[in-house]
Design a protein around this motif. Structure first.
Motif, PDB file in Angstrom:
ATOM      1  N   VAL A   1      31.141  -1.521 -19.327  1.00 33.51           N
ATOM      2  CA  VAL A   1      30.779  -3.053 -19.803  1.00 33.51           C
ATOM      3  C   VAL A   1      30.713  -2.658 -21.398  1.00 33.51           C
ATOM      4  CG1 VAL A   1      29.401  -4.884 -20.007  1.00 33.51           C
ATOM      5  CG2 VAL A   1      30.118  -4.020 -17.641  1.00 33.51           C
ATOM      6  N   ALA A   2      29.918  -1.649 -21.703  1.00 36.97           N
ATOM      7  CA  ALA A   2      29.510  -1.309 -23.234  1.00 36.97           C
ATOM      8  C   ALA A   2      30.883  -1.045 -23.761  1.00 36.97           C
ATOM      9  CB  ALA A   2      28.712   0.044 -23.233  1.00 36.97           C
ATOM     10  N   ILE A   3      31.922  -0.192 -23.196  1.00 42.07           N
ATOM     11  CA  ILE A   3      33.108   0.125 -23.742  1.00 42.07           C
ATOM     12  C   ILE A   3      33.808  -1.338 -23.964  1.00 42.07           C
ATOM     13  CG2 ILE A   3      35.342   1.010 -23.422  1.00 42.07           C
ATOM     14  CD1 ILE A   3      33.609   3.075 -22.053  1.00 42.07           C
ATOM     15  N   ALA A   4      33.682  -2.186 -23.113  1.00 41.70           N
ATOM     16  CA  ALA A   4      34.721  -3.430 -23.219  1.00 41.70           C
ATOM     17  C   ALA A   4      33.977  -4.459 -24.208  1.00 41.70           C
ATOM     18  CB  ALA A   4      34.494  -4.034 -21.875  1.00 41.70           C
ATOM     19  N   LYS A   5      32.846  -4.403 -24.086  1.00 40.92           N
ATOM     20  CA  LYS A   5      31.935  -4.975 -25.318  1.00 40.92           C
ATOM     21  C   LYS A   5      32.291  -4.734 -26.803  1.00 40.92           C
ATOM     22  CE  LYS A   5      29.286  -8.243 -27.113  1.00 40.92           C
ATOM     23  NZ  LYS A   5      29.638  -9.526 -27.050  1.00 40.92           N
TER      24      LYS A   5
ATOM     25  N   ASP B   1      41.658 -11.646 -20.067  1.00 36.25           N
ATOM     26  CA  ASP B   1      40.276 -12.220 -19.834  1.00 36.25           C
ATOM     27  C   ASP B   1      39.408 -12.208 -21.010  1.00 36.25           C
ATOM     28  OD1 ASP B   1      40.995 -12.295 -16.902  1.00 36.25           O
ATOM     29  OD2 ASP B   1      40.460 -10.018 -16.781  1.00 36.25           O
ATOM     30  N   LYS B   2      38.292 -13.371 -21.050  1.00 36.21           N
ATOM     31  CA  LYS B   2      37.483 -13.354 -21.874  1.00 36.21           C
ATOM     32  C   LYS B   2      36.176 -12.576 -21.622  1.00 36.21           C
ATOM     33  CE  LYS B   2      39.523 -16.459 -24.180  1.00 36.21           C
ATOM     34  NZ  LYS B   2      40.195 -16.290 -25.072  1.00 36.21           N
ATOM     35  N   ILE B   3      35.500 -11.907 -22.352  1.00 35.37           N
ATOM     36  CA  ILE B   3      34.356 -11.173 -22.154  1.00 35.37           C
ATOM     37  C   ILE B   3      33.419 -11.801 -21.146  1.00 35.37           C
ATOM     38  CG2 ILE B   3      32.864 -11.636 -24.091  1.00 35.37           C
ATOM     39  CD1 ILE B   3      33.801  -8.027 -22.903  1.00 35.37           C
ATOM     40  N   HIS B   4      33.233 -13.016 -21.180  1.00 34.23           N
ATOM     41  CA  HIS B   4      32.542 -13.735 -20.438  1.00 34.23           C
ATOM     42  C   HIS B   4      32.466 -13.637 -18.754  1.00 34.23           C
ATOM     43  CE1 HIS B   4      29.783 -17.172 -19.217  1.00 34.23           C
ATOM     44  NE2 HIS B   4      31.015 -17.567 -18.241  1.00 34.23           N
ATOM     45  N   LYS B   5      34.066 -13.054 -18.458  1.00 34.90           N
ATOM     46  CA  LYS B   5      34.335 -12.824 -17.132  1.00 34.90           C
ATOM     47  C   LYS B   5      33.302 -11.710 -16.591  1.00 34.90           C
ATOM     48  CE  LYS B   5      37.839 -11.405 -13.997  1.00 34.90           C
ATOM     49  NZ  LYS B   5      39.299 -10.807 -13.781  1.00 34.90           N
TER      50      LYS B   5
ATOM     51  N   VAL C   1      41.193  -3.269 -23.226  1.00 39.88           N
ATOM     52  CA  VAL C   1      40.445  -2.736 -22.434  1.00 39.88           C
ATOM     53  C   VAL C   1      40.811  -3.184 -20.791  1.00 39.88           C
ATOM     54  CG1 VAL C   1      38.165  -1.874 -21.472  1.00 39.88           C
ATOM     55  CG2 VAL C   1      38.447  -1.800 -23.790  1.00 39.88           C
ATOM     56  N   VAL C   2      41.020  -2.334 -20.040  1.00 37.07           N
ATOM     57  CA  VAL C   2      41.268  -2.734 -18.642  1.00 37.07           C
ATOM     58  C   VAL C   2      40.406  -1.896 -17.787  1.00 37.07           C
ATOM     59  CG1 VAL C   2      42.866  -2.835 -16.449  1.00 37.07           C
ATOM     60  CG2 VAL C   2      43.573  -3.232 -18.929  1.00 37.07           C
ATOM     61  N   ILE C   3      39.376  -2.706 -16.791  1.00 39.16           N
ATOM     62  CA  ILE C   3      38.611  -2.030 -16.221  1.00 39.16           C
ATOM     63  C   ILE C   3      38.909  -2.050 -14.659  1.00 39.16           C
ATOM     64  CG2 ILE C   3      35.884  -1.859 -15.206  1.00 39.16           C
ATOM     65  CD1 ILE C   3      35.028  -3.254 -18.017  1.00 39.16           C
ATOM     66  N   SER C   4      39.256  -0.968 -14.164  1.00 40.55           N
ATOM     67  CA  SER C   4      39.611  -1.001 -12.692  1.00 40.55           C
ATOM     68  C   SER C   4      38.856  -0.273 -11.798  1.00 40.55           C
ATOM     69  CB  SER C   4      41.108  -0.252 -12.533  1.00 40.55           C
ATOM     70  OG  SER C   4      41.091   0.948 -12.848  1.00 40.55           O
ATOM     71  N   TYR C   5      38.862  -0.386 -10.512  1.00 40.95           N
ATOM     72  CA  TYR C   5      38.094   0.394  -9.529  1.00 40.95           C
ATOM     73  C   TYR C   5      39.314   0.900  -8.353  1.00 40.95           C
ATOM     74  CZ  TYR C   5      34.547  -2.726 -11.686  1.00 40.95           C
ATOM     75  OH  TYR C   5      33.794  -3.157 -12.869  1.00 40.95           O
TER      76      TYR C   5
END
Length: 183
Positions: free
Chosen positions: A15-19, A56-60, A29-33
């Motif tokens: 999240v810090a990287i995305a922010k 997506d918006k950071i709000h997601k 940035v794409v965050i995957s699991y």
């Protein structure tokens, strides 16, 4: 094994990287699991996209990430080809990076198929090499609980010089490692 504080700390780092990226230009940035999901009576490797800054918006992250939990086992290399294909197909000729958070070694078992140990580590290492051959820069963080935890030999074998030992709640050290990758 990532359940609990390791997952929570990894989530905070992602999240810090995305922010940080949301406050800059030219940085997606794409965050995957990775994990497994039960389909019928079988567990299947799965990749889920939790956040994609291009859509997506950071709000997601603020509203939905608190519901994401760690589940299943560790199919590491089994998922990396799909991740690399997604990175390459969406990179549009710009620099691409794969930043991985993991606490150990790949493992998957289903109906007599065993994916673990040296075989899985070599397969994962091959997937990482293939990513690099496609022009993707790789940095894999070994998630530890204490300063005494060290990068395991199999982890180092899979990721080589692209393996870093980090306490993910130490965002300053994390930022330093990332800056080294981007420069």
């Amino acid at each position: 094994s990532m359940f609990g504080s390791k997952f929570e700390k990894s989530q905070i780092a992602a999240v810090a990287i995305a922010k940080a990226a949301s406050m800059t230009s030219n940085f997606d940035v794409v965050i995957s699991y990775r994990g497994t999901v039960e389909v019928g009576n079988n567990d299947k490797p799965i990749i889920l996209i939790g956040y994609d800054s291009r859509k997506d918006k950071i709000h997601k992250i603020k509203t939905l990430f608190k519901y994401i939990k760690c589940s299943g086992i560790t199919p590491e290399g089994l998922c990396f080809e799909a991740i690399a294909d997604e990175i390459v197909s969406s990179s549009n000729g710009v620099d691409s990076y794969f930043i991985n958070f993991s606490d150990g070694e790949p493992y998957y078992y289903q109906n007599g198929y065993y994916y673990y140990g040296e075989f899985a580590a070599k397969h994962t290492a091959k997937q990482i090499k293939d990513m690099k051959d496609k022009g993707i820069k790789v940095l894999s963080f070994f998630i530890n609980e204490t300063k005494k935890d060290i990068v395991r030999p199999a982890f180092k074998a899979m990721y080589g010089d692209n393996a870093a030992n980090v306490e993910v709640n130490n965002l300053l050290k994390l930022a330093k490692e990332l800056n080294g990758m981007f420069i």
